[in-house]
Scaffold this active site. Structure first.
Site, PDB file in Angstrom:
ATOM      1  N   GLU A   1       0.849  -1.205   0.000  1.00  9.37           N
ATOM      2  CA  GLU A   1       0.000   0.000   0.000  1.00  9.37           C
ATOM      3  C   GLU A   1       0.875   1.241   0.000  1.00  9.37           C
ATOM      4  OE1 GLU A   1      -3.308  -0.250   2.715  1.00  9.37           O
ATOM      5  OE2 GLU A   1      -3.196   1.900   3.154  1.00  9.37           O
TER       6      GLU A   1
ATOM      7  N   GLU B   1      -3.286  10.288   3.271  1.00 14.08           N
ATOM      8  CA  GLU B   1      -4.445  10.260   4.159  1.00 14.08           C
ATOM      9  C   GLU B   1      -4.599  11.605   4.859  1.00 14.08           C
ATOM     10  OE1 GLU B   1      -5.390   6.190   6.070  1.00 14.08           O
ATOM     11  OE2 GLU B   1      -3.213   6.397   6.208  1.00 14.08           O
TER      12      GLU B   1
END
Length: 233
Positions: free
Chosen positions: A88, A92
């Protein structure tokens, strides 16, 4: 002007798949926009229909306005959301502070590489461009064209190598670390809308998975035949 390497040539994402709550995800391919609402129904997570191996990914994003404490809104790459061994690469936004963004990356499910970056602006006031450039030996995170983080592969250390989807979502993360990560969810300004424009994905690095679990590259014009959209909002 230098020619853009083929690995970083991009095009606008025309189709999306919605993993849950399609009723709060509105996709307008003609306008090149995706809007995810968070309210009493919860939020939604959308993704590209296909995985990619390396390239440039991103979008112009305007985060939700108001008191967004407790929420997480994002754009990221993942080999498969929910897989404990996923690779990943993240952008964010943590709802308690929209003047910063967190970057992170995971290899076979292991992360703990978070860095918080001050933005110098409120990410909910206007659209800004957030890009991930992923190469076999380098990852760059860019905001409005400026590199805010660079990671270079080191011999013997794990590295994101699995083909990955482009994902984005809005969700309540206030239960994590007793609210210390994103803040406590208050919800006084719901509904919250996170808007994505001009979502871009690589042209030449689409990957398909055959029954034997082997990967091969596929000409982009065949993608709709191989990866029918799960949900076009």
């Amino acid at each position: 002007m230098a020619e853009v390497p083929s690995i970083h040539r991009t095009e606008i994402l025309k189709q999306i798949a919605v993993d849950y709550c399609p009723e709060v995800c509105h996709h307008s391919p003609e306008a090149g926009e995706i809007h995810v609402t968070y309210d009493h129904r919860g939020g939604a997570r959308w993704r590209s229909p296909a995985r990619f191996r390396h390239g440039t990914f991103g979008a112009r994003i305007r985060c939700p306005a108001g008191n967004t404490s407790g929420l997480n809104f994002n754009i990221y790459l993942s080999s498969l959301e929910g897989d404990k061994s996923q690779d990943e690469i993240d952008f964010e936004f943590l709802g308690k502070d929209k003047t910063s963004v967190q970057t992170n990356f995971y290899t076979t499910g292991a992360g703990c590489r978070e860095i918080i970056h001050p933005l110098g602006f409120d990410a909910s006031e206007d659209f800004h461009e957030y890009l991930i450039r992923w190469e076999p030996d380098r990852i760059e995170w860019l905001v409005d064209g400026a590199v805010i983080r660079e990671e270079v592969r080191k011999d013997g250390e794990p590295w994101p190598e699995k083909p990955m989807f482009l994902y984005a979502s809005v969700w309540d993360a206030s239960y994590i670390d007793e609210g210390r990560w994103t803040g406590r969810y208050i919800g006084c300004d719901a509904p919250y809308v996170c808007s994505y424009k001009d979502v871009m994905v690589p042209i030449e690095s689409i990957v398909i998975e055959e029954e034997e679990s082997k990967y091969k590259y596929l000409s982009h014009c065949l993608v709709c035949m191989v990866f029918p959209c799960v949900c076009v909002c």
